[in-house]
Structure formats: structure tokens, C-alpha cells
Motif scaffolding. Structure first.
Motif, PDB file in Angstrom:
ATOM      1  N   ALA A   1      81.789  36.745  77.283  1.00 10.93           N
ATOM      2  CA  ALA A   1      80.497  37.398  77.496  1.00 10.93           C
ATOM      3  C   ALA A   1      80.670  38.692  78.276  1.00 10.93           C
ATOM      4  O   ALA A   1      81.571  38.813  79.110  1.00 10.93           O
TER       5      ALA A   1
ATOM      6  N   PHE B   1      78.995  31.890  74.506  1.00 14.75           N
ATOM      7  CA  PHE B   1      79.322  32.775  75.628  1.00 14.75           C
ATOM      8  C   PHE B   1      80.828  33.048  75.737  1.00 14.75           C
ATOM      9  O   PHE B   1      81.315  33.357  76.830  1.00 14.75           O
TER      10      PHE B   1
ATOM     11  N   VAL C   1      78.222  40.861  80.784  1.00 12.56           N
ATOM     12  CA  VAL C   1      76.982  40.623  81.513  1.00 12.56           C
ATOM     13  C   VAL C   1      76.548  41.893  82.230  1.00 12.56           C
ATOM     14  O   VAL C   1      77.351  42.534  82.927  1.00 12.56           O
TER      15      VAL C   1
ATOM     16  N   PHE D   1      73.072  39.092  78.688  1.00 10.77           N
ATOM     17  CA  PHE D   1      74.344  38.716  78.078  1.00 10.77           C
ATOM     18  C   PHE D   1      74.451  39.446  76.744  1.00 10.77           C
ATOM     19  O   PHE D   1      73.648  39.219  75.834  1.00 10.77           O
TER      20      PHE D   1
END
Length: 913
Positions: free
Chosen positions: A677, A674, A679, A532
């Protein structure tokens, strides 16, 4: 043709189906048992020799002699009298060497380029039949032993271990001081008698019938056998037979006791040790391992879970402890909370209640079969170790297992030995226990003189023995059947057999998948990394401290629910990096995507208990604040990372920042962690896209992903430039709570260019033996002397370091600088041939195939996790090393050494009290 000095050859050695090597065992006429390992894929060869002689064999008047002998064997033989000949040869041929001395065994091992193996064996084998024990080197090496001792005086494990020894039976050899120092090895520094004593020790115990040897490499079994006979038949045999100790480890009044021990660092630890007989005869059944599995279980309803839910303990492990030929300490080791520290009697009562529950209800066949299945899966799909790493372990195994079980002995579980298991459980009583409580505030009345630890030994009270002998009902329950555990099947068919590098996929905006179904390591195993990218998690010491606290809390929360998966071979870890926060899941591929999806689903849904938050919040601060008591070099390496890299913070700064974070502050920070986020996922191993589908569908469901990534500029993580930064001079001077001084020289490459990387990588290999021999062997500056190559974001650095108990940091800096000046002047003299050998070795090393899936995953993930993905950088460096001559690199090395503007020192000195 059968060699005349070989008795028999055995080839019926049980090995894993994933192990491609060939094995044989022979016994030479002098009694030396040899294991031979043919590995057609190996580019290096390795040797390991283990001798049944350790510190238990030390004379009472010269404790530490076995350890001192280990050092002396490296310092010259009749055939090669120069003290550094062996070390120089190994390094010149791309190898490494080491040794250790244990209680009843000592081990020596090395690896090197296969073409130089016989010459290395000629040098190595002479350790064991013609050491010189030169008087001048004895005088010098005693100082090295003293430096090693001084280095470890604040090591908590050493300090606890020595208290353990001081409170054991004086007639048992465990009672002896194992490491040795100037006062135990000499008479006020006089080493005249020591030469005779070390020679006598060697002559008595270093005999072929007490030794085991492993030779491994690409050579055939016949070739390896010829080498074993040719180089090791000279070792004298007919030594004393290996026998088990006979004296008991503890006297009656040393059992049923409590030991209070005051540590240097903050600690709250409780250890219960049960004195059991030796367990070597039970290796085929592993009864202690089975008991440890039941006691150490951490799933719902377990002893750990119940004590953890009541906020009494932070961790619990079962089954460790010292062991030897006639003893085994079965340890239950717990880290306590503050509440647990005030409730130790209750914790111990629950442990005894759980032991009695196992005794009554736990010895069921299906439970043992589950453990068998887990171990059988681990053996069947064993990840191949490097042959060089394998050899030293096999040499020790030969002392304990039959020849068929050379490898399998660690995995063999032949069936539940009820009689033995009941016997062991029956010995787990208060009267047969040693209770150790470690905390700064415990009562003490004795002082251990060697390491200076304060402690107290007292007998358990009549009330304690009565309470723990008939404990109340246990809070715990025994483990239910494990839903994750089953016999594993063959891996999936390969979708793209020719694909050897990860492919990039972008299933949705904000999510990037790098995927490789591995074509080489064909086992049902996999690794999944989920990174992340969260700039807010690392932009300040406060944010990074919160990210670390959040990671620890998540692990603490998830461990219990995921423990069955852990036992079945699925593991996870959560940690912050300077890009953000990463989840790593590894193990068997069946169910790994589902487990990863489940773990990620908890990231935003989880709420942490206030008591757990406060305890882990305090534990992290304590750990960070006590860091100044760590070894100076460890602190210097940590400080260097802080000085050179952005978003890295000193532990003292993290501790100070976290101290100011309240629970409401943390909850506010967590709520936006988050949002949104980005990823990045790396999936590698026995995984196709279909198996990854639950994960790829789950991530967008659980996280708001950052959009329009193409329009954003990736964050840059530049490395501090030593030419323009005064950080080293300003912040590189540490004061520690350790008595040693240390200095570390940083040589920074002038760019990220692969020529710079190749040059410093080559220099690191070339300079290491010269640096060690001059500053450690000849000048005796300190026990820890070395060099290492450290790339940071592909920016190369070479580090040279010394830690000393005898010389101040200013002297260490001066000696390092003088060495660099002399080394630069003598570059041509030091040997074009040596550097050419090292260059050729590096080319082979850079192109060496990955040994196993784990190592390949680590390498590929290092590439994927960075913004500039390059899977071919190692090949590019190898090609550059091939393309240019050795003289080209000598000139490049000279330029690096003369470019003093790219050099910088950091140092550590003891803090004045």
C-alpha cells in the motif's frame, strides 16, 4: 436613537464561546419580531422571514394553496412588477434565494453582496405587503406546481407520507394534501377563482404578528435595526393569534394498527410510531431526545447490537417522526434483513422489552448528565455556520424558543424531567402504536389515489397486543458509562502561529503526511484523512464493487465497537474513490489519532461473518439495480461522471459485476487488497506532531508499504476529451424507470488552464438566471431547470440541465441549444455591468475565508488527495479575474459558447414497458 416603531431590544442571547457574532432582538410596532446578527467577518448579508402559515392552513377545497402562494410571491410586486426582477437582482449581486412551505410554517430567505443588501430588502420585503398575484403568472405557475408534483410521484418518502396522511384523522389538518397539483388548485385547469383564493389566504395569514425576521451581515446592529424598521414596518399586523391545533392527529381506530405499504424500489423496512402529545413545552429538558438516546444506542449489548448479531436488522434509528403544535410521532425505524422480515413479531417484542427496561432502570441521573455533557461540548465548541445558513434556522427558532434561547434552545438540557419522561414511556404501548411494514410482497387492499401507493390498514391481533404488552426478557442491556465522554479543554498551544498551509512530511517510504495545526479555528477539533492508493481496488467494475462491499462491511463491523466514541463526538467513514480507499475520522482532537490507529489496525485483521457478507452483498446489488427508478437528472449526473472519468462505473455495471462475486472470490480479493500500500495522510486541526505519533508509528506496523515511490510514475487520471470521444453520443442515452424526460448539456473547458476555469466559473454565474428565467419561468419546460460548474481533476465543465414531465428529451435538447445560440448573440446586450458585478463577487467569493474547520479541511483535502497539490489555485483564479477586464471575459465566454466541438448532450427517457 430608538426607532419610533420599535418596542424593545434584547441582547441577553446565549451564544457559544466560539461564536464571534453579536446578536439582538427587537419587536416592531406592527408585531414583527426581528433578530439582528452583526458578523464583522461576513462579506455577504442575508435575510430570512418565517411566517406561521403552512399547508395546515389550506382551505379544504384548495389543498396546496400555501405552497402555491410561496411560488407566487416571487413573481412580481407592485413596486417591482417584473416577474424575474427579484431573482435577477439577487443573482446579479452574487446571491442565492429559496423558500419552503411546511405544515405550520413557511420560510423565505436570500443572501447577496452586502453593498446591495438594502436594495434587495426593498424587493424582498414587498413580497409580504404588496404582491401582485398577476393572473397570467397564476396560470403559468400552476403548471410549475403540477410539474413539481409529477417530479415527485415516484419519491418513496412522498408516497409513504401520503399514505400516512390518508390514514390519519380527517379532521386534523395533517390529513390534507400538502404539495398541491393542477387538480387540487384549479377546476379542470380554470384558474379564475384561484387568484381570489390566494389573495384571501395571504390577507388572512401573512400578518406581521405571525412572522419572524432575521437580518444578518457586516452591518452594525443599529444599521440592521434601521433596515428592519424601514422595510418591514409596512407589513400589516393584527392577524389571528398563533394557536395550537386542537383535533387529535389520530382517531382511536387509527391506533393499534399495522400499515402494509408496497414501495416502488426493493425495501425491507419496519417503522414503529408511537402517538405522543406535542413536545414544544419540553424543549428545555428534551425528554424525547433522552429516550431516543437510550433506545437508539448501538454499542455492545444494545438493542441494535443484539438484533444485528442475530442478522435481523441492518440499521435502527429512534426518535424521528412528524411533530407539530399538538402531536409528536416517536419513530423507531429499522432496515430489516430477509431473516428479520420473517421475524417482525420477535423484533417488536424485543423493542417493547427494552422500552420497559428503560422505564424500570434507565431514568438515572448520571445517564442524563452524560447526554448533557455531550451536548454542552457540542455547543461550547460549536463550528460556526455560514451566517447565510444560520439565518433561516433562527427565524424558525424564534417561533419556538424564548429570546434568550434563540441559539441555545437546540442545545438546552435543563435537567431530567422524570415525570414527563415516564409519561412518554407509558404512552409507548401496542395500543398506542402504528406499525408500518414496507416491502414489495406485503398484502395490500387499498390504493392511495394521489401518488398511487398500494397499502393495507389492519388492526393488531389480540395475540400481538398481549405478547407485546407483557414481553419476555429483553436481550439488550442499558449503556454503561461512556469512557470517551468528558468535558473538553482548551486546544493545544500553536507550534507555528504563522503557518497557514499544510506541511509535507515523509516519515517512512510509502507514507506521506500533510499536516496543519490550524491557526484560526482554535477549538479542540480535528480531521484525519488516510488515503490508501490501491490501483487494484478500482481497475475494473468488479474490483470497484468489491472495494465498495469491503467498505460497507468494515463500517458494519466497526460501528458497534466505536459507538461510544461516536456519541462523544468522534466520527468515521470509509469509502472507495478512483485512487483507492479512504478513511476519514473527524471530531474532538483528544483521542482522534488513537481511534484512527485502532480503526486502521482492523483493516487487515478483520473477518466478516458469512451472514453479514451475504446480506450486504445482496443489499448493494438491490440498491444499484433499483437506481433506474431514481430521478433522471440524478442518473444523468452519475452517468456523466462515468463517461468523463476513468475508474468510475455505472451502477448497473457494478450490480452485474458484484452478482458474479462469490464469498471465496471476495476473500481471495481481500487477501491482497493492501499488498503493498501507499498511504497519504492529511491531519488538520488541533493536532501537533506529538499527538499524531501513535498513528505514524502504527501505519508501518499494520501495512506493508510500497517502496521507492520516487522512482514510480504517479497514475494519471485524465478526463475524457469531448472533441475526441464519442462516449456521450454512444453511452449518454439513458432509459429509466421514471416517467420524466431530462437533457443535460456539457460545455467542457479546452484545458486545465486557470483562464479556462475562471471563464467557465464566470459563465456559470452569469448564465444561470437567464437560463432559469427563460426555460423555467417563461417556457415552463419543467420544474427542475438549472446550471452548475463542475471541475473534474481541475478540468472545468459547465452543465445546463432540464427535467420535464411534459416535454420529450429531444425537445429539451432543442430548447437548450436555441437558448445557447440566442444567449451567445445577445452577450453584449445582456449586460457588461451585470457581468462586471458577478466578476467582482466571484473575486470576493474565491478569497472568502473558510467559515469553519470542516469546510477548510474539505478544501485542503481536495488539494492533498490529488497528485498535483496546489493550495493557491483559488487565489490564482481570483488574481486572474482581477487582472483582466470584463470585455476580455466576454470574448472568452463567446469563444466557449461557439466552440461546439467542446459541447455534448446526454439525455434520459422513460423506458418502454
Amino acid at each position: 436613537m430608538k426607532p419610533s416603531n420599535r418596542l424593545d431590544r434584547f441582547t441577553d442571547i446565549i451564544q457559544s464561546p466560539t461564536d464571534h457574532r453579536n446578536y439582538a432582538m427587537v419587536k416592531l410596532a406592527n408585531g414583527l419580531r426581528c433578530a439582528l446578527v452583526h458578523d464583522s467577518k461576513a462579506q455577504q448579508s442575508t435575510a430570512a422571514l418565517a411566517v406561521a402559515a403552512g399547508h395546515f392552513h389550506d382551505p379544504l377545497q384548495t389543498q396546496g394553496l400555501a405552497h402555491f402562494l410561496e411560488h407566487m410571491l416571487f413573481l412580481g410586486t407592485a413596486g417591482y412588477p417584473k416577474a424575474t426582477d427579484y431573482q435577477d437582482f439577487i443573482h446579479q449581486h452574487g446571491g442565492h434565494h429559496n423558500a419552503w412551505t411546511g405544515t405550520e410554517y413557511s420560510s423565505y430567505y436570500f443572501n447577496c453582496d452586502s453593498t446591495a443588501f438594502e436594495s434587495a430588502l426593498d424587493r424582498f420585503s414587498r413580497f409580504f405587503y404588496q404582491p401582485t398575484f398577476n393572473a397570467d403568472w397564476i396560470s403559468k405557475e400552476v403548471q410549475s406546481i403540477e410539474s413539481e408534483f409529477q417530479l415527485k410521484t415516484k419519491d418513496e418518502l412522498r408516497r409513504l407520507y401520503q399514505v400516512h396522511k390518508a390514514t390519519a384523522n380527517p379532521a386534523h389538518p395533517f390529513h390534507k394534501f400538502s404539495v398541491g397539483n393542477l387538480s387540487t388548485l384549479t377546476d379542470d385547469g380554470d384558474t379564475e377563482i384561484l387568484q381570489t383564493e390566494v389573495q384571501d389566504f395571504f390577507s388572512k395569514w401573512y400578518r406581521a404578528n405571525r412572522m419572524t425576521l432575521v437580518l444578518a451581515g457586516p452591518q452594525s446592529l443599529d444599521q440592521l435595526e434601521t433596515m428592519a424598521a424601514g422595510y418591514f414596518s409596512h407589513i400589516q399586523g393584527d392577524g389571528p393569534a398563533v394557536q395550537a391545533e386542537t383535533a387529535p392527529l389520530y382517531l382511536p381506530d387509527q391506533l393499534g394498527i399495522q400499515l402494509n405499504v408496497r414501495p416502488i424500489k426493493d425495501a425491507r423496512r419496519l417503522i414503529l410510531a408511537f402517538a405522543l402529545p406535542g413536545i414544544d413545552d419540553d424543549y428545555a429538558h428534551k425528554s424525547t431526545s433522552f429516550i431516543a438516546h437510550l433506545l437508539g444506542y448501538e454499542g455492545p449489548g444494545s438493542l441494535f447490537a443484539e438484533l444485528h448479531h442475530r442478522n435481523l436488522i441492518n440499521s435502527l434509528s429512534a426518535g424521528g417522526g412528524i411533530s407539530g403544535s399538538n402531536f409528536k410521532d416517536f419513530n423507531i425505524n429499522m432496515q430489516l434483513t430477509d431473516e428479520g422480515l420473517a421475524s417482525t413479531d420477535t423484533i417488536i417484542e424485543q423493542i417493547f422489552a427494552t422500552i420497559r427496561l428503560i422505564e424500570r432502570e434507565g431514568l438515572q441521573q448520571w445517564r442524563y448528565v452524560e447526554r448533557q455533557t455531550a451536548i454542552a461540548n457540542a455547543f461550547r465548541f460549536q463550528e460556526p455556520a455560514r451566517t447565510s445558513d444560520l439565518a433561516a434556522q433562527l427565524a424558525i427558532n424564534m417561533h419556538h424558543y424564548s429570546h434568550q434561547d434563540l441559539i441555545f434552545g437546540d442545545y438546552r438540557m435543563a435537567g431530567l424531567n422524570r415525570q414527563k419522561t415516564k409519561q412518554l414511556l407509558a404512552a409507548m404501548t401496542p395500543q398506542n402504536m402504528r406499525l408500518t411494514l414496507i416491502h414489495k410482497q406485503v398484502e395490500v387492499n387499498q390504493h392511495e389515489p394521489i401518488y398511487g401507493t398500494d397499502y393495507q390498514l389492519s388492526h393488531l391481533t389480540t395475540e400481538q397486543i398481549a405478547r407485546w404488552s407483557t414481553p419476555t426478557r429483553t436481550w439488550a442491556t442499558l449503556p454503561p458509562p461512556n469512557p470517551y465522554l468528558h468535558e473538553l479543554q482548551a486546544p493545544l498551544p500553536l507550534a507555528e502561529p504563522s503557518c497557514s498551509t499544510p506541511r509535507c512530511h515523509c516519515p517512512v517510504d510509502g507514507l506521506t503526511l500533510w499536516h496543519l495545526q490550524d491557526p484560526d479555528f482554535r477549538a479542540p477539533k480535528a480531521h484525519i484523512y488516510c488515503q490508501f492508493i490501491l490501483p487494484e481496488a478500482t481497475r475494473s467494475a468488479r474490483h470497484y464493487a468489491c472495494a465498495r462491499l469491503w467498505s460497507e462491511l468494515m463500517i458494519d463491523l466497526l460501528n458497534e465497537a466505536c459507538y461510544d466514541a461516536e456519541i462523544a463526538g468522534l466520527h468515521f467513514n470509509i469509502y472507495p474513490q478512483h485512487y483507492g480507499i479512504t478513511l476519514h475520522v473527524s471530531g474532538y482532537s483528544v483521542g482522534i489519532a488513537e481511534l484512527t490507529t485502532h480503526l486502521l489496525s482492523q483493516f487487515q485483521q478483520s473477518r466478516f461473518a458469512d451472514a453479514r457478507w451475504h446480506d450486504i452483498h445482496q443489499k448493494l446489488q438491490d440498491n444499484w439495480q433499483s437506481a433506474l427508478a431514481n430521478k433522471p437528472l440524478s442518473l444523468l449526473f452519475a452517468r456523466l461522471n462515468v463517461l468523463l472519468q476513468p475508474h468510475m462505473y455505472a451502477l448497473s455495471d457494478l450490480a452485474a459485476a458484484l452478482a458474479e462475486v462469490s464469498l471465496p472470490d471476495f476473500k481471495q480479493w481481500q487477501a491482497t487488497l493492501f499488498s503493498p500500500a501507499e498511504v497519504k495522510v492529511f491531519a488538520h486541526g488541533d493536532l501537533d506532531l506529538a499527538r499524531l505519533d501513535p498513528l505514524l508509528r502504527g501505519i508501518p506496523q499494520h501495512f506493508a508499504l510500497r517502496e521507492n515511490l520516487q522512482a514510480q510514475v504517479p497514475p494519471t487520471y485524465s478526463v475524457a476529451d469531448l472533441k475526441q470521444s464519442g462516449k456521450l453520443q454512444e453511452r449518454g442515452q439513458l432509459q429509466t424507470r421514471h416517467s420524466d424526460h431530462a437533457a443535460l448539456l456539457v460545455i467542457q473547458g479546452q484545458s486545465m488552464d486557470i483562464t479556462e476555469q475562471a471563464t467557465l466559473l464566470l459563465l456559470s454565474q452569469f448564465i444561470q438566471p437567464h437560463f432559469f428565467n427563460e426555460l423555467r419561468t417563461h417556457q415552463q419546460l419543467g420544474y427542475v431547470v438549472g446550471s452548475t460548474y463542475m471541475p473534474i481533476e481541475q478540468h472545468p465543465h459547465l452543465l445546463l440541465y432540464v427535467q420535464s414531465s411534459r416535454y420529450p428529451a429531444a425537445t429539451l435538447r432543442e430548447r437548450i441549444s436555441t437558448f445557447i445560440e440566442d444567449f451567445t448573440e445577445q452577450l453584449e446586450y445582456l449586460g457588461t455591468n451585470d457581468l462586471d458585478n458577478i466578476r467582482k463577487f466571484l473575486i470576493l467569493k474565491l478569497r472568502e475565508p473558510d467559515t469553519n474547520l470542516r469546510l477548510r479541511s474539505q478544501r485542503l483535502w481536495t488539494c492533498v488527495s490529488q497528485y498535483h497539490v496546489n493550495f493557491n489555485r483559488l487565489d490564482e483564479i481570483a488574481e486572474l479575474l482581477e487582472r483582466h477586464t470584463t470585455s476580455f471575459f466576454i470574448e472568452k465566454i463567446r469563444q466557449q459558447l461557439l466552440a461546439t466541438e467542446n459541447h455534448g448532450f446526454i439525455q434520459a427517457t422513460p423506458k418502454e414497458l
